[in-house]
Design an enzyme around this catalytic site. Structure first.
Site, mmCIF file in Angstrom:
data_model
loop_
_atom_site.group_PDB
_atom_site.id
_atom_site.type_symbol
_atom_site.label_atom_id
_atom_site.label_comp_id
_atom_site.label_asym_id
_atom_site.label_seq_id
_atom_site.Cartn_x
_atom_site.Cartn_y
_atom_site.Cartn_z
ATOM 1 N N GLU A 113 0.839 -1.202 0.000
ATOM 2 C CA GLU A 113 0.000 0.000 0.000
ATOM 3 C C GLU A 113 0.880 1.260 0.000
ATOM 4 O OE1 GLU A 113 -2.291 -0.705 3.542
ATOM 5 O OE2 GLU A 113 -2.909 -2.654 2.757
ATOM 6 N N HIS A 153 -0.851 1.163 16.007
ATOM 7 C CA HIS A 153 0.362 1.616 15.324
ATOM 8 C C HIS A 153 1.584 1.378 16.196
ATOM 9 C CE1 HIS A 153 -2.936 3.830 13.432
ATOM 10 N NE2 HIS A 153 -2.193 3.869 12.336
ATOM 11 N N ASP A 186 0.665 -3.991 12.934
ATOM 12 C CA ASP A 186 -0.672 -4.066 13.539
ATOM 13 C C ASP A 186 -1.745 -4.480 12.530
ATOM 14 O OD1 ASP A 186 -0.129 -1.797 16.079
ATOM 15 O OD2 ASP A 186 1.139 -1.795 14.309
ATOM 16 N N TYR A 187 -1.434 -4.342 11.241
ATOM 17 C CA TYR A 187 -2.424 -4.649 10.210
ATOM 18 C C TYR A 187 -2.104 -5.933 9.452
ATOM 19 C CZ TYR A 187 -3.705 0.124 11.263
ATOM 20 O OH TYR A 187 -4.075 1.274 11.925
ATOM 21 N N PRO A 217 -5.180 -9.632 8.821
ATOM 22 C CA PRO A 217 -5.927 -10.197 7.687
ATOM 23 C C PRO A 217 -5.067 -11.115 6.808
ATOM 24 C CG PRO A 217 -6.360 -7.854 7.890
ATOM 25 C CD PRO A 217 -5.226 -8.163 8.833
ATOM 26 N N GLU A 221 -4.445 -6.776 2.899
ATOM 27 C CA GLU A 221 -3.216 -7.443 3.349
ATOM 28 C C GLU A 221 -3.169 -8.905 2.912
ATOM 29 O OE1 GLU A 221 -5.068 -5.439 5.231
ATOM 30 O OE2 GLU A 221 -3.687 -3.755 5.466
#
Lengths: 337, 410
Positions: free
Chosen positions: A29, A129, A85-86, A89, A60
């Site tokens: 991204e 974050h 943190d992301y 998925p 993700e």
């Protein structure tokens, strides 16, 4: 030798790898035209074209899943998850697919991917974050997990990770992107240009995966740390005057057990430090290994200093982040035990 | 406006449950030959209605009709019939082997043989399938040795996957068959990535993604469609709608969408719906979609309308959730019978030759089974070594695994 920030070192590692091997592709991204929200991929699209460095949809699982397919084809994708943190998925793709592809197909298909993720706290990042999810990767058979703590290592480890034939989780402590940080948030941060580990050689070199580095030689107690906590531990040693031997693990899996065991057998004491939450964190594995391998040399219980078992808070940043005072107390308690 | 009152929760239900009379009157079936065949570079916006119809070639009389007919020679059709019959016989023998305790698990393709067998013949060497656990016809139709498939099912000493995988989770790069995973839908986005890699490398090879009706509800289905759409990846996105996801009827995954094919429209991906029990239609549509991909025209979504005639797996009893005779009532019939009737109508096949072929195929499958069983079955005879359990996780075994292997005494 030129000095670079960790961001520049990471960018340089990808630049060198893409220049040497046309199979290396970089995406994620905001990674393409814009060069990444942390600038880690700046200029790569202009230099190598959109086929080699491109923007991805905000998905993700799609980023990691498509990278696995590319790796099965024969490319070497180095992809970015904007914040560790992301990564959740993509956890299915990372743990059930990337980690197991070689094993389940008996080498018929392999998965030489690198998944870069900015990690760690100390930046008022709040709950999503600041996380340090490394234990969720070290528990997965088939992955390798790397956490650099300085520009020199970041470049050498990332090139080694890209060249590695297996999937590597590459966690980048974003608190260290622009300079070392010892937890003294009330003092100005020194840039990497003032630090000897900011010296990053031009061109190709590697730092091998699975090898720790001793950052401070000492005889009183062994400190096992990685990422930002390496500098926190160094500050704690200086401020307490304790002659600690500080080991920067660099790679969590495979782990450099030999370096750890040799040090603890010498000092007889051990403190493990990480930002991640305590319970079932990677520190528990380190403590178990030290206990198993150094039991008859230990003169005190092995201590852990970690994030509290809560989600990462915002306002209470410095009550949560294990700073030099907390680490210093643990060092003293271990010596007095 | 009237008072709406209390909200009511909606849960779709199949029309018939066990004990009821099967009823497919709600399934609208286009007549064979009635759906046009557009050029492959057609503007996807002009063929949106194809996502709501069904492309069919074989009519009730066993004749091949319409614009999608005429692609395959008699010899190719006879070969296709043999592939489907082989897969069905293979399934029956392996299902029996599971019942005899020679392996732990099996999944049949009964009623869906045309989908994977016909699709395989539309691909070129070097193309890569990302199959689910119900596309073994891709291997059969590509000449992958049945003995090797059985060795995998038996987890014996000759198992190419060294006993690490559940039965039927085959892998063969050489035959364009990506390693099967137990995790549903993961391979769908991986197929798109493989296709992206082929385009990045300026190659000419294409990928085929496979998924069932139930698994389209997984988020990786969405991921795949987004990525395929964004990057115009050279991939054929196959959805095998066999009406059932274990006990769950397709309406639970489909929801208010008219068809699974229609899911592609929102992504700007041309979507075709095809009679999955019509070998000729499956092949013709697969060829169309593969050609689009190869001409750099981007992805195509294809929904194969079929029926899972057998149990979901050897661990499943469908009589607990659907009428026993439902597959007999399925309006698209049996793919083997329909191709057989077509070939008889063409004058190149007969009931007698069919019976003879059945016997020959059974002999071949039994011979393969004997050979495989000479290498062992799950609980008897030769098996992979304990050492194989530790090998092959990483290219080079890390120290902690070496220590564990020593602890295990191997």
């Amino acid at each position: 030798m030129p000095r670079r920030t960790m961001i520049e070192a990471i960018r340089d590692a990808m630049d060198v790898s893409m220049g040497r091997d046309a199979k290396v592709v970089v995406f994620g991204e905001d990674v393409g035209f814009f060069g990444g929200v942390f600038r880690c991929t700046q200029g790569l699209q202009a230099k190598y074209g959109k086929s080699r460095c491109f923007d991805a949809p905000i998905n993700e699982s799609g980023i990691v899943g498509s990278a696995i397919g590319m790796a099965a084809y024969g490319l070497k994708p180095c992809v970015e998850i904007q914040f560790a943190d992301y990564m959740y998925p993509a956890y299915d793709q990372l743990t059930q697919e990337a980690a197991r592809l070689r094993y389940r197909s008996n080498g018929d298909f392999t998965c030489p991917i690198v998944v870069r993720m900015p990690t760690g706290g100390g930046i008022f990042g709040g709950q999503t974050h600041s996380q340090s999810p490394e234990a969720l990767f070290t528990h997965v058979s088939g992955l390798k997990t790397v956490v650099p703590s300085n520009p020199h290592d970041a470049k050498g480890l990332l090139i080694a990770a890209i060249e590695d034939p297996d999937p590597v989780i590459f966690l980048e402590p974003k608190r260290l992107y622009n300079g070392p940080f010892d937890g003294h948030h009330d003092r100005p941060v020194t840039p990497w240009s003032k630090h000897e580990l900011g010296e990053v050689a031009d061109g190709h070199y590697t730092v091998p995966l699975g090898k720790a580095a001793i950052r401070r030689a000492g005889s009183a107690v062994t400190v096992l740390a990685y990422g930002t906590m390496v500098y926190v531990a160094q500050a704690a040693a200086e401020e307490t005057g304790i002659d600690a031997e500080i080991i920067d693990l660099r790679t969590l899996l495979p782990l450099d057990l030999d370096t750890i065991v040799a040090s603890v057998k010498k000092t007889g004491r051990c403190v493990v430090v990480h930002e991640a939450t305590l319970t079932s964190g990677f520190g528990a594995e380190l403590v178990a290994l030290v206990q198993e391998n150094c039991f008859y040399h230990l003169e005190a219980p092995v201590a852990r200093v970690a994030g509290w078992d809560t989600p990462y808070p915002h306002a209470q940043e410095w009550d949560y982040f294990p700073g030099p005072a907390r680490v210093g107390r643990a060092l003293m308690e271990t010596l007095e035990a | 406006m009237a008072d709406a009152g209390m909200l009511r929760f909606h849960v779709p239900e199949p029309e018939v449950r066990p004990g009821g009379t099967p009823d497919f009157s709600n399934v609208t079936i286009a007549a064979a030959g009635s759906v046009p065949r557009p050029e492959i570079d057609v503007d996807p916006r002009t063929i949106r209605d194809m996502a709501f119809s069904i492309i069919r070639v074989l009519n009730r009389n066993g004749e091949a009709v319409g614009p999608w007919a005429g692609l395959l020679s008699d010899e190719e059709l006879l070969e296709g019939l043999r592939h489907m019959m082989t897969l069905r016989t293979f399934d029956a023998r392996m299902q029996m082997a599971q019942r005899q305790g020679k392996t732990s698990f099996y999944m049949q393709h009964l009623g869906e043989e045309a989908v994977s067998c016909a699709f395989r013949k539309a691909l070129a060497p070097g193309d890569m399938n990302f199959p689910t656990y119900r596309q073994a016809g891709l291997l059969i139709a590509d000449g992958y040795p049945m003995v090797t498939m059985m060795n995998q099912i038996y987890s014996n000493e000759a198992d190419p996957l060294k006993g690490r995988q559940l039965p039927i989770m085959y892998s063969s790069k050489e035959h364009g068959f990506f390693s099967i995973s137990g995790n549903l839908a993961t391979q769908y986005i991986q197929a798109v990535g493989w296709a992206m890699a082929s385009a990045i490398s300026n190659d000419s090879r294409i990928a085929a993604a496979w998924i069932g009706d139930g698994s389209t509800a997984e988020s990786d289905f969405h991921s795949a469609l987004v990525f395929a759409s964004t990057y115009k990846a050279p991939v054929v996105l196959n959805v095998v709608n066999n009406q059932w996801a274990i006990s769950t009827f397709q309406g639970i995954a489909r929801g208010g969408s008219g068809t699974f094919a229609a899911r592609g429209l929102g992504f700007g991906i041309p979507a075709l719906r095809v009679d999955g029990n019509d070998y000729l239609a499956v092949h013709a549509v697969a060829k169309w979609a593969a050609e689009r991909a190869r001409q750099n025209l981007g992805p195509t979504l294809v929904e194969y309308v079929t029926y899972r005639a057998g149990a979901h797996s050897s661990s499943d009893d469908p009589s607990a959730y659907r009428p026993k005779t439902e597959s007999d009532a399925w309006p698209l019939g049996d793919p083997v019978v329909r191709l057989k009737n077509h070939l008889i109508r063409l004058g190149v096949w007969s009931e007698e030759r069919h019976k003879q072929a059945e016997a020959e195929i059974l002999d071949t499958v039994i011979a393969a089974q004997k050979e495989a069983e000479s290498h062992g079955t799950l609980h008897a005879g030769g098996k992979p070594s304990t050492r194989d359990m530790f090998e092959g996780l990483y290219a080079e075994m890390p120290p902690h695994l070496r220590r564990q292997r020593q602890q295990a005494g191997v």
